[in-house]
Scaffold this motif. Structure first.
Motif, PDB file in Angstrom:
ATOM      1  N   TYR A 150       7.474  83.048  57.213  1.00  0.00           N
ATOM      2  CA  TYR A 150       8.206  83.624  58.339  1.00  0.00           C
ATOM      3  C   TYR A 150       9.320  84.514  57.801  1.00  0.00           C
ATOM      4  O   TYR A 150      10.206  84.049  57.075  1.00  0.00           O
ATOM      5  CB  TYR A 150       8.776  82.509  59.217  1.00  0.00           C
ATOM      6  N   ILE A 160      12.511  78.877  63.103  1.00  0.00           N
ATOM      7  CA  ILE A 160      11.306  78.371  62.451  1.00  0.00           C
ATOM      8  C   ILE A 160      10.829  77.071  63.100  1.00  0.00           C
ATOM      9  O   ILE A 160       9.629  76.785  63.149  1.00  0.00           O
ATOM     10  CB  ILE A 160      11.533  78.184  60.934  1.00  0.00           C
ATOM     11  N   LEU A 163       8.598  78.008  65.904  1.00  0.00           N
ATOM     12  CA  LEU A 163       7.288  78.467  65.446  1.00  0.00           C
ATOM     13  C   LEU A 163       6.402  77.300  65.031  1.00  0.00           C
ATOM     14  O   LEU A 163       5.189  77.342  65.227  1.00  0.00           O
ATOM     15  CB  LEU A 163       7.443  79.447  64.282  1.00  0.00           C
ATOM     16  N   ILE A 175       2.965  77.311  58.613  1.00  0.00           N
ATOM     17  CA  ILE A 175       4.105  78.023  58.039  1.00  0.00           C
ATOM     18  C   ILE A 175       4.723  77.132  56.961  1.00  0.00           C
ATOM     19  O   ILE A 175       5.198  76.030  57.243  1.00  0.00           O
ATOM     20  CB  ILE A 175       5.163  78.338  59.116  1.00  0.00           C
ATOM     21  N   LYS A 178       9.937  80.498  54.431  1.00  0.00           N
ATOM     22  CA  LYS A 178      10.591  81.543  55.207  1.00  0.00           C
ATOM     23  C   LYS A 178      11.487  82.363  54.292  1.00  0.00           C
ATOM     24  O   LYS A 178      11.929  81.896  53.235  1.00  0.00           O
ATOM     25  CB  LYS A 178      11.408  80.958  56.364  1.00  0.00           C
ATOM     26  N   ILE A 207       4.721  86.361  59.085  1.00  0.00           N
ATOM     27  CA  ILE A 207       5.036  86.288  60.514  1.00  0.00           C
ATOM     28  C   ILE A 207       6.393  86.938  60.734  1.00  0.00           C
ATOM     29  O   ILE A 207       7.355  86.660  60.012  1.00  0.00           O
ATOM     30  CB  ILE A 207       5.064  84.834  61.017  1.00  0.00           C
ATOM     31  N   GLU A 208       6.476  87.827  61.703  1.00  0.00           N
ATOM     32  CA  GLU A 208       7.733  88.455  62.066  1.00  0.00           C
ATOM     33  C   GLU A 208       7.865  88.471  63.582  1.00  0.00           C
ATOM     34  O   GLU A 208       6.894  88.251  64.296  1.00  0.00           O
ATOM     35  CB  GLU A 208       7.818  89.890  61.520  1.00  0.00           C
ATOM     36  N   THR A 209       9.077  88.727  64.069  1.00  0.00           N
ATOM     37  CA  THR A 209       9.291  88.854  65.509  1.00  0.00           C
ATOM     38  C   THR A 209       9.648  90.294  65.842  1.00  0.00           C
ATOM     39  O   THR A 209      10.053  91.067  64.973  1.00  0.00           O
ATOM     40  CB  THR A 209      10.417  87.913  65.986  1.00  0.00           C
TER      41      THR A 209
END
Length: 240
Positions: A150, A160, A163, A175, A178, A207-209
């Motif tokens: 992440y 996290i 997620l 995951i 991070k 994984i990104e937002t």
């Protein structure tokens, strides 16, 4: 996984998108929608309008589509449907995702980098929707997307812990690490540290937002973390 949206110009990397969509279906019934986006024909005549909407596929495009159908047949659990979309807007995109019950969109490199206006708008409007987007990279063929890192941006709405609850419900992904991205951090140092963590932990997905952005005439890269050479799952920050 209900259904998957794959915007496509039927370039060869569409095949990789279909392979990964089948993988993410986890053996459950799933419909893959190949979306072919075209400009709305500029004509006042209904006959000319309808004639202009009929675009012939090239031999290479037909070959790609035939291969995708073969993959679907082998999968035994997925269906493939072609959706022709003429023109796009934010309301149309929301209705399209809702009507087709889309839970994941997969963007291939060729589509994301396509310079045609309609495709640029499609990618930008899609990025403002809440649907998760999986960005494939040019080296992505048959990745087993199971181990993720992440990439945490400044003050994210999704932590996290969120997620860890959200991801297993939709994806067969774990995951395990991070990395925090700081705005004033040296890009080379950041890239070196992340690449080291990727190799050490056998990471095969990032994984990104993302947050909604203003639509621009010229498309920007849909994700800023392509330098790491891995597919990226982009989640809308209000998904949770």
């Amino acid at each position: 996984m209900k259904n998957v949206l794959i915007p496509s110009t039927l370039e060869p990397d569409t095949i990789n998108a279909v392979k990964i969509a089948i993988q993410q279906s986890k053996g459950k019934k799933c419909t893959l929608f190949l979306v072919l986006v075209e400009e709305i024909p500029d004509s006042y005549s209904s006959t000319t309008f309808l004639r202009s909407m009929k675009s012939e596929m090239t031999a290479s495009q037909k070959k790609v589509l035939e291969y995708c159908r073969e993959l679907i047949t082998i999968s035994q659990n997925c269906n493939l449907k072609i959706h022709y979309q003429y023109g796009i807007s934010a309301p149309l995109m929301r209705n399209l995702i809702q009507h087709l019950e889309i839970e994941l969109t997969i963007l291939s490199p060729s589509y994301r980098k396509d310079e045609r206006k309609t495709h640029n708008q499609f990618v930008q409007i899609l990025s403002n929707c809440k649907c998760p987007i999986l960005h494939l990279n040019s080296n992505c063929e048959e990745y087993n997307l199971t181990t993720a890192m992440y990439l945490v941006k400044t003050k994210p709405k999704l932590q996290i812990e969120d997620l860890h609850e959200l991801i297993p419900e939709r994806f067969d992904i774990k995951i395990i690490n991070k990395a925090t991205i700081i705005n004033n951090q040296d890009p080379e140092d950041l890239e070196s540290l992340i690449n080291e963590a990727i190799v050490k932990n056998n990471i095969n997905l990032l994984i990104e937002t993302r947050k909604p952005k203003k639509i621009k005439l010229k498309n920007e890269n849909a994700t800023a973390n392509e330098n790491f050479g891995l597919p990226i799952l982009s989640l809308y920050e209000e998904t949770a």
